[in-house]
Enzyme design. Structure first.
Site, short mmCIF file in Angstrom:
data_model
loop_
_atom_site.label_atom_id
_atom_site.label_comp_id
_atom_site.label_asym_id
_atom_site.label_seq_id
_atom_site.Cartn_x
_atom_site.Cartn_y
_atom_site.Cartn_z
N GLY A 1 -33.15 -38.13 35.79
CA GLY A 1 -34.15 -37.41 35.19
C GLY A 1 -33.94 -37.70 33.76
CE LYS B 1 -42.79 -24.92 30.38
NZ LYS B 1 -44.02 -24.79 31.26
NE ARG C 1 -35.40 -42.12 38.75
CZ ARG C 1 -36.33 -41.16 38.64
NH1 ARG C 1 -37.73 -41.60 38.28
NH2 ARG C 1 -35.83 -39.99 38.71
#
Length: 407
Positions: free
Chosen positions: A364, A206, A38
Site C-alpha cells: 500500500g 486512522k 505491482r
C-alpha cells in the site's frame, strides 16, 4: 494442500489456456501509471507460463468502479505497462467476458497473453450473493475452454471473497502463484517465528484501520513504533493536546487499553517525542517542530495540525530499527507526498535500509512512499504487494483466496 505453479507447468501447459489472477491495481495520474511495482511483481508468473507454452488470460481489478464501466478505472494503462515490460506478446481486451474477450481468448496462440478489462466492471465480481458470483466465475472459466487451469498470483486480493479470487478456484484446477507463495512464506515467518528483536513500525492516517493489527502484535513484537496521523489518538490517550490534528476520539479509551496491555505483555509502544505541526494541510504551509507535550504552545497555536513525526522522533525510531533483527513496516510516518512533511517517512526508510534486519514493507502507501522517495525495491527484504491482505494476515484473519487454494 495447495498445488504449486511448478506442478502445473510440470503437467504441461502448452496449448492450454490458463487464467491468472494478477494484481494490476496500480496508482494512476489520469491514464499514466505512477508506480508500476505491482505490474513488475506480476510479470514473473505470467512470463513463466507463457514461455512454457500456455495461452495466458490475465484477470485483475483496478480501483472501485462499483460494478459500472468507468473509463477512469480501465485496466488498459496497467495492461499496456505490462505489455511494455513483458518479454512475451500481450494483447488487451476491451471487456471482461464479452464478445471481445471471448474472441481474443479464442484466438490466443501458445506463449501469448491476454489482459481482460477490469473485473470489477462486472457487478457480480464483488456480489455478496454466492449464485451471482458463481455465474460470473462460470463465464470466466469458460474463456479457458477444455483443459483450462487457474493460478492465483494476486496476493493483494486474497482477502476478498470475489468471483475471480474465490469462486473461480472451485471451477478449475487451482494453483498457487509464486508471488502468493512468497508473500505467505514471508508473512508467516514474521508472525510466527521472527528473529528478535522484532520491531514493527505502524503509520497511516486512522488508528481504527490498524487496531486489530496492533492488538495481535502486542505480546509478539518487541517494539511498536507509532507514526502517521494515527499517532494523535495515542498522544491524546496520554493526555496531550493535539490542536486540529487527525483525532479519533471514539478510539481513545481503546488506545489507553492497548497501552496498558502492551506494558503488561512486554511490548514497548514507542510514540513520537516531537511532531511537525502545520498551519494548514498544504505543501507550502507554515510549519514548526513542536514537542508532543506542548504542541499548541507555539506560533501556530491550537488551530494547526500535525503532518509528520519530528526530527528527534525520527532519530528515536532509527535507533530502535538499528537494533532490530526483523522489521515490519506498514504506513508512512507523515504526509510523504509533501516534501516538508516527508522527513519522518524518509528517516524510517533510511534506517531500515541501513539495518541488518530482515525487513518487510507491508504494501500500500508504504510501498509507494519508499519508491516515491527514491528507494529501490531491492534495498528491502520484501515489499508486499498486498496492503490490506498483509494487514489481515498479520491480524490473524482467514483469507478467502488462500482458503480456496487449500493453503
Amino acid at each position: 494442500m495447495a498445488h504449486a505453479l511448478d506442478e502445473l507447468i510440470a503437467d504441461g501447459v502448452a496449448g492450454r489456456r490458463v487464467l491468472v489472477r494478477s494484481d494490476l491495481n496500480v496508482p494512476l495520474d489520469d491514464f499514466t501509471v505512477t508506480d508500476d511495482g505491482r505490474v513488475r511483481a506480476s510479470l514473473p508468473v505470467i512470463e513463466k507460463l507463457a514461455r512454457a507454452g500456455a495461452r495466458v488470460i490475465v484477470m485483475a481489478h483496478l480501483g472501485r468502479p462499483k460494478g459500472q464501466v468507468d473509463p477512469k478505472y480501465s485496466i488498459a494503462p496497467a495492461g499496456q505497462r505490462l505489455a511494455d515490460l513483458a518479454g512475451v506478446p500481450v494483447r488487451i481486451a476491451t471487456d471482461v467476458v464479452g464478445q471481445d474477450a471471448r474472441d481474443k481468448a479464442g484466438a490466443l496462440v501458445d506463449g501469448e497473453v491476454l489482459v481482460l478489462e477490469n473485473v470489477r466492471f462486472d457487478p457480480r465480481e464483488t456480489s455478496k450473493d454466492d449464485a451471482e458470483r458463481g455465474a460470473f466465475a462460470d463465464e470466466l472459466a469458460a474463456l479457458t475452454g477444455e483443459g483450462g487451469a487457474y493460478v492465483d498470483d494476486a496476493f493483494g486480493a486474497v482477502h476478498r471473497k470475489h468471483a475471480s479470487v474465490y469462486d473461480i478456484a472451485h471451477r478449475l484446477p487451482a494453483y498457487q502463484g509464486d508471488l502468493v507463495k512468497r508473500e505467505l512464506d514471508v508473512l508467516t515467518k514474521v508472525v510466527s517465528d521472527p528473529e528478535r528483536p522484532f520491531v514493527v513500525v505502524m503509520g497511516g492516517s486512522k488508528v481504527s484501520d490498524k487496531l486489530a493489527v496492533i492488538a495481535n502484535l502486542i505480546g509478539k513484537a518487541d517494539s511498536l513504533l507509532i507514526g502517521g496521523g494515527m499517532v494523535f489518538t495515542f498522544l491524546a490517550a496520554q493526555g496531550h493536546r493535539v490542536g486540529g490534528s487527525l483525532l479519533e476520539e471514539d478510539q481513545i479509551e481503546t488506545v489507553k487499553g492497548y497501552l496498558e496491555k502492551a506494558s503488561e505483555a512486554g511490548t514497548e509502544i514507542v510514540l513520537p517525542v516531537d511532531v511537525v505541526y502545520a498551519a494548514t494541510f498544504a505543501a507550502d504551509a507554515k510549519h514548526e517542530v513542536r514537542p508532543v507535550d506542548a504542541i499548541e504552545s507555539g506560533e501556530i497555536g491550537d488551530s494547526g495540525l500535525g503532518l509528520d513525526i519530528g526530527p528527534e522522533s525520527a532519530k528515536l525510531f532509527a535507533e530502535r530499527i538499528k537494533g532490530a533483527k526483523t522489521v515490519f513496516w506498514n504506513g508512512p510516518a507523515g504526509v510523504f507526498e509533501m516534501e516538508a512533511f516527508a522527513g519522518g517517512t524518509r528517516a524510517v526508510a533510511e534506517a531500515i535500509v541501513a539495518s541488518e534486519a530482515m525487513s518487510v514493507i507491508g504494501g500500500g502507501d508504504s510501498a509507494s512512499a519508499v519508491r516515491n522517495l527514491g528507494f529501490s525495491d531491492d534495498q528491502f527484504g520484501h515489499i508486499s504487494t498486498g496492503g490490506g491482505a498483509s494487514l489481515e494476515f498479520i491480524e490473524g484473519k482467514e483469507l478467502p483466496g488462500v482458503v480456496a487454494l487449500g493453503v
